[in-house]
Design a protein around this motif. Sequence first.
Motif, PDB file in Angstrom:
ATOM      1  N   LYS A 149       0.768  -1.217  -0.129  1.00 23.95           N
ATOM      2  CA  LYS A 149      -0.028   0.003  -0.070  1.00 23.95           C
ATOM      3  C   LYS A 149       0.786   1.059   0.016  1.00 23.95           C
ATOM      4  N   PHE A 150       0.443   2.191  -0.794  1.00 18.88           N
ATOM      5  CA  PHE A 150       0.984   3.443  -1.016  1.00 18.88           C
ATOM      6  C   PHE A 150       0.237   4.251  -0.014  1.00 18.88           C
ATOM      7  N   PHE A 151       0.911   4.867   1.178  1.00 19.66           N
ATOM      8  CA  PHE A 151      -0.069   6.001   1.940  1.00 19.66           C
ATOM      9  C   PHE A 151       0.191   7.450   1.334  1.00 19.66           C
ATOM     10  N   TYR A 152       1.254   7.666   0.607  1.00 25.89           N
ATOM     11  CA  TYR A 152       1.641   8.878   0.036  1.00 25.89           C
ATOM     12  C   TYR A 152       2.812   8.647  -0.773  1.00 25.89           C
ATOM     13  N   SER A 153       2.408   9.197  -2.092  1.00 24.41           N
ATOM     14  CA  SER A 153       3.880   9.608  -3.044  1.00 24.41           C
ATOM     15  C   SER A 153       3.873  10.914  -3.571  1.00 24.41           C
ATOM     16  N   ASP A 154       4.991  11.555  -3.849  1.00 23.45           N
ATOM     17  CA  ASP A 154       5.065  12.641  -4.536  1.00 23.45           C
ATOM     18  C   ASP A 154       4.916  12.683  -5.839  1.00 23.45           C
ATOM     19  N   ASN A 155       5.053  11.460  -6.228  1.00 28.66           N
ATOM     20  CA  ASN A 155       4.820  11.074  -7.952  1.00 28.66           C
ATOM     21  C   ASN A 155       3.473  10.326  -7.864  1.00 28.66           C
ATOM     22  N   ILE A 156       2.510  11.035  -8.581  1.00 28.53           N
ATOM     23  CA  ILE A 156       1.158  10.322  -8.539  1.00 28.53           C
ATOM     24  C   ILE A 156       1.084   9.109  -9.762  1.00 28.53           C
ATOM     25  N   SER A 157       2.206   9.171 -10.317  1.00 27.70           N
ATOM     26  CA  SER A 157       2.038   8.089 -11.413  1.00 27.70           C
ATOM     27  C   SER A 157       2.685   6.806 -10.656  1.00 27.70           C
ATOM     28  N   LEU A 158       3.269   6.982  -9.599  1.00 28.38           N
ATOM     29  CA  LEU A 158       4.132   5.737  -9.052  1.00 28.38           C
ATOM     30  C   LEU A 158       3.254   4.884  -8.755  1.00 28.38           C
ATOM     31  N   ASN A 159       3.027   3.714  -9.305  1.00 37.01           N
ATOM     32  CA  ASN A 159       2.456   2.356  -8.663  1.00 37.01           C
ATOM     33  C   ASN A 159       3.246   1.195  -8.835  1.00 37.01           C
ATOM     34  N   ASP A 160       4.301   1.407  -8.612  1.00 35.37           N
ATOM     35  CA  ASP A 160       5.236   0.172  -8.531  1.00 35.37           C
ATOM     36  C   ASP A 160       4.999  -0.806  -7.453  1.00 35.37           C
ATOM     37  N   SER A 161       4.986  -2.125  -7.710  1.00 37.52           N
ATOM     38  CA  SER A 161       4.654  -2.980  -6.710  1.00 37.52           C
ATOM     39  C   SER A 161       6.162  -3.573  -5.812  1.00 37.52           C
ATOM     40  N   SER A 162       7.114  -2.918  -6.364  1.00 33.69           N
ATOM     41  CA  SER A 162       8.328  -3.157  -5.601  1.00 33.69           C
ATOM     42  C   SER A 162       9.208  -1.762  -5.524  1.00 33.69           C
ATOM     43  N   LEU A 163       9.893  -1.636  -4.525  1.00 32.10           N
ATOM     44  CA  LEU A 163      10.778  -0.626  -4.620  1.00 32.10           C
ATOM     45  C   LEU A 163      12.184  -1.049  -4.138  1.00 32.10           C
ATOM     46  N   VAL A 164      13.295  -0.469  -4.370  1.00 34.29           N
ATOM     47  CA  VAL A 164      14.583  -0.623  -3.788  1.00 34.29           C
ATOM     48  C   VAL A 164      14.757   0.680  -2.559  1.00 34.29           C
ATOM     49  N   ILE A 165      14.986  -0.020  -1.486  1.00 37.31           N
ATOM     50  CA  ILE A 165      15.155   0.901  -0.299  1.00 37.31           C
ATOM     51  C   ILE A 165      16.551   0.806   0.136  1.00 37.31           C
ATOM     52  N   THR A 166      17.288   1.999   0.279  1.00 35.77           N
ATOM     53  CA  THR A 166      18.499   1.979   0.879  1.00 35.77           C
ATOM     54  C   THR A 166      18.786   2.287   2.265  1.00 35.77           C
ATOM     55  N   GLN A 167      19.636   1.651   3.032  1.00 41.26           N
ATOM     56  CA  GLN A 167      19.752   1.783   4.494  1.00 41.26           C
ATOM     57  C   GLN A 167      21.109   1.959   4.748  1.00 41.26           C
ATOM     58  N   ASP A 168      21.454   2.987   5.580  1.00 41.82           N
ATOM     59  CA  ASP A 168      22.956   2.894   6.225  1.00 41.82           C
ATOM     60  C   ASP A 168      23.147   1.610   6.835  1.00 41.82           C
ATOM     61  N   GLY A 169      24.669   0.963   6.813  1.00 38.39           N
ATOM     62  CA  GLY A 169      25.008  -0.231   7.271  1.00 38.39           C
ATOM     63  C   GLY A 169      25.079  -1.331   6.429  1.00 38.39           C
ATOM     64  N   ASN A 170      25.436  -2.377   6.907  1.00 40.55           N
ATOM     65  CA  ASN A 170      25.341  -3.841   6.019  1.00 40.55           C
ATOM     66  C   ASN A 170      25.385  -4.838   7.212  1.00 40.55           C
ATOM     67  N   THR A 171      25.609  -6.048   6.677  1.00 39.75           N
ATOM     68  CA  THR A 171      25.498  -7.030   7.569  1.00 39.75           C
ATOM     69  C   THR A 171      26.863  -7.248   8.276  1.00 39.75           C
ATOM     70  N   ASP A 172      27.833  -6.772   8.229  1.00 42.85           N
ATOM     71  CA  ASP A 172      28.861  -6.521   8.792  1.00 42.85           C
ATOM     72  C   ASP A 172      29.009  -5.251   9.770  1.00 42.85           C
ATOM     73  N   ILE A 173      28.545  -4.238   9.395  1.00 42.11           N
ATOM     74  CA  ILE A 173      28.568  -2.927  10.274  1.00 42.11           C
ATOM     75  C   ILE A 173      27.134  -2.288  10.290  1.00 42.11           C
ATOM     76  N   GLU A 174      26.504  -2.381  11.421  1.00 42.58           N
ATOM     77  CA  GLU A 174      25.487  -1.773  11.784  1.00 42.58           C
ATOM     78  C   GLU A 174      25.592  -0.639  12.764  1.00 42.58           C
ATOM     79  N   PHE A 175      24.626   0.450  12.438  1.00 44.40           N
ATOM     80  CA  PHE A 175      24.664   1.668  13.260  1.00 44.40           C
ATOM     81  C   PHE A 175      23.875   1.295  14.575  1.00 44.40           C
TER      82      PHE A 175
END
Length: 203
Positions: free
Chosen positions: A108-134
């Motif tokens: 579910k999209f609760f909000y999007s700044d792009n009204i045409s955005l209806n992708d069922s999949s997104l790529v999310i980037t987070q700080d850290g990895n499996t070796d180093i977590e903040f």
Amino acid sequence: MGKKYLGITSLIILFTILFVYIQLDFNTTKTSKPEELTAEEKITQLNDKVARGEEIVLDSSAIFPFLELNQLFDQSDIIVSGKIVDIEKEYMEYVDIPFTDFQFEVDKFFYSDNISLNDSSLVITQDGNTDIEFEEHDLLEVGKKYILFLERAHNDEGEEKLILVGGPSGVFYNDDSGIAIPRVDFFDLKDNTVEVLMSNLSK
């Protein structure tokens, strides 16, 4: 007499050649470096690189900004619920800062700044990895459901990324019961239902 001078001259030439050879051998030995640097040399090199800005000493206790709930909504470009389905890749940017890209399946999209955005999949980037977590910003877990507050950002190559607003502030656990649990205890929520949480959305 001529033979005597010739003998002395020959000795001088011989000693000169010997002296030059010894000096060349000494200088070659002196300037040649072993293949493996010593620990002290490695530390010295690292300190020099840090001083020149070529290396960054990473502190896993990085502090993320405190955001009020209204700030969280105001700064978000996209607000979605869904599930982490996979880790796409882990990598370093800005010399040695770790990041992880996740595949996020949107329900579910609760909000999007792009009204045409209806992708069922997104790529999310987070700080850290499996070796180093903040600290206080554990990696998102594959298979878990979340509500994520996301903003657009660009990496050092100009590539657009979707990152979490305020780090851990932008992560709410979500399950099928309709309850949204913030990852951090910044928010004083009297009612943790998704419906009430999203009633704060006034964009």
